[in-house]
Design an enzyme around this catalytic site. Structure first.
Site, mmCIF file in Angstrom:
data_model
loop_
_atom_site.group_PDB
_atom_site.id
_atom_site.type_symbol
_atom_site.label_atom_id
_atom_site.label_comp_id
_atom_site.label_asym_id
_atom_site.label_seq_id
_atom_site.Cartn_x
_atom_site.Cartn_y
_atom_site.Cartn_z
ATOM 1 N NE ARG A 130 0.107 -7.726 -2.545
ATOM 2 C CZ ARG A 130 -0.757 -6.742 -1.872
ATOM 3 N NH1 ARG A 130 -1.842 -6.317 -2.745
ATOM 4 N NH2 ARG A 130 -0.410 -6.244 -0.831
ATOM 5 C CB SER A 175 2.082 -7.152 8.003
ATOM 6 O OG SER A 175 0.729 -7.335 7.439
ATOM 7 C CD GLN A 177 -2.793 -5.942 3.798
ATOM 8 O OE1 GLN A 177 -2.381 -7.006 3.507
ATOM 9 N NE2 GLN A 177 -2.640 -5.165 3.167
ATOM 10 C CG ASP A 328 0.772 1.350 1.111
ATOM 11 O OD1 ASP A 328 -0.385 1.451 1.820
ATOM 12 O OD2 ASP A 328 1.356 0.480 0.935
HETATM 13 O O1 LIG Z 1 -3.853 -2.676 6.988
HETATM 14 C C1 LIG Z 1 -4.116 -1.787 5.879
HETATM 15 O O2 LIG Z 1 -4.859 -1.402 5.684
HETATM 16 C C2 LIG Z 1 -2.771 -1.820 4.982
HETATM 17 C C3 LIG Z 1 -1.497 -2.241 5.599
HETATM 18 C C4 LIG Z 1 -0.414 -2.311 4.693
HETATM 19 O O3 LIG Z 1 -0.288 -3.550 4.245
HETATM 20 P P1 LIG Z 1 0.661 -4.260 5.179
HETATM 21 O O4 LIG Z 1 0.026 -4.743 6.535
HETATM 22 O O5 LIG Z 1 0.771 -5.650 4.579
HETATM 23 O O6 LIG Z 1 1.961 -3.730 5.242
HETATM 24 C C5 LIG Z 1 -0.472 -1.576 3.324
HETATM 25 O O7 LIG Z 1 0.581 -1.564 2.616
HETATM 26 C C6 LIG Z 1 -1.688 -1.469 2.953
HETATM 27 O O8 LIG Z 1 -1.944 -0.474 1.634
HETATM 28 C C7 LIG Z 1 -2.879 -1.250 3.627
HETATM 29 C C1 LIG Z 2 -0.459 -2.362 -0.642
HETATM 30 C C2 LIG Z 2 -1.660 -1.517 -0.948
HETATM 31 O O1 LIG Z 2 -2.895 -2.116 -0.669
HETATM 32 P P1 LIG Z 2 -3.385 -3.668 -0.664
HETATM 33 O O2 LIG Z 2 -2.209 -4.388 0.275
HETATM 34 O O3 LIG Z 2 -4.613 -3.508 -0.015
HETATM 35 O O4 LIG Z 2 -3.228 -4.253 -1.988
HETATM 36 C C3 LIG Z 2 -1.551 -0.220 -1.300
HETATM 37 O O5 LIG Z 2 -2.788 0.478 -1.309
HETATM 38 O O6 LIG Z 2 -0.529 0.549 -1.637
#
Ligand SMILES: O=C(O)C1=C[C@@H](OP(=O)(O)O)[C@@H](O)[C@H](O)C1
Ligand SMILES: C=C(OP(=O)(O)O)C(=O)O
Length: 449
Positions: A130, A175, A177, A328
């Site tokens: 990833r 995102s 994250q 998700d």
């Molecule tokens: O910030 C988080 O806890 C998350 C953000 C999402 O990812 P992205 O930020 O890459 O969209 C999601 O897909 C993931 O399951 C959890």
């Molecule tokens: C994308 C997911 O989580 P992560 O990005 O934390 O692997 C998910 O829980 O669908």
């Protein structure tokens, strides 16, 4: 994960009962990370004890925090985290293994980037495919250094610094994250660090940082984007946290109940943060009978009990701007769409390509194997043609180390003419331990294949 765990799901009767799915995965990761850099003790009720979050707990211990679980006397666990204080994470003597978790990897890289320590990160075969450059690029602009494979993928080494410079960074991708990684790096950075997001993504980091005592502002800009700013070097104090049930996990029993005649299911304490509820808005638009009862606030996060009844679903168009609030949930929405009457078009799904698997391709492949007519557009859209009749099923679906692919097709198998099998259900443990036991207790028929 060592051994594959093939599972088979057979058409069932009604889905009935009252359950609480495990705690929210996003909030669980963050409660451990912030507890680890706070002064004093953080007590966490309802932590998700799935493998993704347990990898975060193990990493926080390697970084110097204490994180211990005890029984809460009601069959659950209470986690106590003794933090080391902001800027005091210790350089780990071991590689930080993030398992299958993108959230753990990306948020923790942001957190350690703001500390004068060097850490080696790795993950499983899924996570190491990833993209990580989306996080390392802004963190390098702040002054952290990264050494790793070409393309910025794990395994990689983070050379952090206690003297990062604050930045204002406009997200090139929606995102949470990436937003969170930059905000966490900004915590131990003098001055104000700002992340600008064109589309609102989940704001659990912002909410929790405020809960721990940081100053975080969110301002709407003239172009409609949101500017999130954290003031560096706050005093973070240990807190008590009550983690709500995960709306992304609740989606699976909810869709199962919608698809099975005679169903009535109560899903208790589900997180209803508006940045996370796009699936439920979509299902209601498709004709779902879902009552949102007992709405309340729980430690700064909105929560409700969801009463779900069998419903005849109709296909709809799901706009691209809804994607961040349900990113998700597209695999399980596709399962629902396969059983709906009419066509469902889901727009703006490019980000699905880089989750635990290429979810766009895996969903299309799995639905095709189950006899459902489906197209993936050149614009990364997904179109599912539902007939209003049960799909044929009778296939084994490949899961590619992706928990949500596995759970989505096990739910589909509850409504198909013939059983649906998945080649490996082991990764369900990353986010939803005891999914099989919980679903079978409601009336599902999922067995080892
Ligand atoms: O910030 C988080 O806890 C998350 C953000 C999402 O990812 P992205 O930020 O890459 O969209 C999601 O897909 C993931 O399951 C959890
Ligand atoms: C994308 C997911 O989580 P992560 O990005 O934390 O692997 C998910 O829980 O669908």
């Amino acid at each position: 994960m060592t051994h594959a765990r093939p599972l088979r799901s057979t058409t069932t009767g009604a889905i009935r009962g009252s359950i609480r799915v495990p705690g929210d995965k996003s909030i669980s990761h963050r409660s451990l990370m912030l507890g680890a850099i706070a002064v004093g003790e953080t007590v966490i009720h309802g932590l998700l004890e799935g493998e993704d979050v347990l990898h975060t707990a193990a990493a926080m211990r390697l970084l110097g925090a204490e994180a211990e679980r005890s029984d809460d006397g009601q069959g659950g666990g209470v986690w106590r985290v003794r933090g080391v204080g902001l800027g005091a994470l210790q350089e780990p003597a071991q590689v930080l293994d993030m398992g299958n978790s993108g959230t753990a990897a990306r948020l923790l890289m942001g957190l350690v980037a703001g500390h004068p320590i060097t850490c080696v990160f790795t993950g499983d075969a899924s996570l190491n495919k990833r993209p990580m450059a989306r996080v390392t690029k802004p963190l390098e602009e702040m002054g952290a250094r990264f050494v790793g494979r070409s393309g910025g993928r794990l395994p990689l080494t983070v050379v952090g610094s206690g003297e990062l410079v604050p930045i204002t960074y406009r997200l090139p991708v929606a995102s949470a994250q990436v937003k969170s990684a930059i905000l966490l790096a900004g915590l131990n950075t003098a001055g104000a660090t700002t992340v600008i997001e064109a589309e609102p993504t989940r704001d659990h980091t912002e909410l929790m940082l405020r809960h721990f005592g940081a100053t975080v502002t969110t301002e709407r800009l003239e172009d409609g984007a949101l500017a999130v700013t954290v003031t560096g070097q706050p005093e973070l104090t240990g807190r008590t946290i009550h983690v709500p049930a995960d709306p992304s996990s609740a989606a699976f029993p909810a869709v199962a109940a919608l698809l099975r005649p005679g169903s009535e299911l109560l899903l208790n304490d589900v997180g209803m943060n508006p940045r996370r509820t796009g699936l439920y808005d979509t299902l209601v638009e498709m004709g779902a009978d879902i009552a949102f009862e007992n709405r309340r606030d729980q430690a700064g996060e909105p929560v409700a009990d969801l009463r779900v009844r069998h419903s005849a679903l109709k296909g709809i168009v799901v706009p691209a701007d809804r994607a961040p609030s349900m990113i998700d949930e597209y695999p399980v929405l596709a399962a629902a769409a396969a059983c709906a009457e009419g066509t469902t078009v889901m727009l703006g799904l490019k980000e699905l390509r880089v989750k635990e698997s290429d979810r766009l391709a895996m969903v299309a492949e799995g639905l095709t194997r189950c006899g459902v007519s489906v197209e993936v557009g050149a614009d990364d859209s997904l179109t599912v043609h539902g007939t209003g009749k049960p799909p044929k099923g009778g296939a084994t679906v490949l899961t590619a180390m992706d928990h949500r692919i596995a759970m989505s097709f096990l739910v589909l198998g509850m409504a198909t003419e013939q059983p649906v099998s998945v080649d490996d259900g082991a990764f369900i443990d990353t986010s939803f331990p005891d999914f099989v036991g919980l679903m079978n207790g409601l009336g599902a028929a999922i067995v080892e294949a």
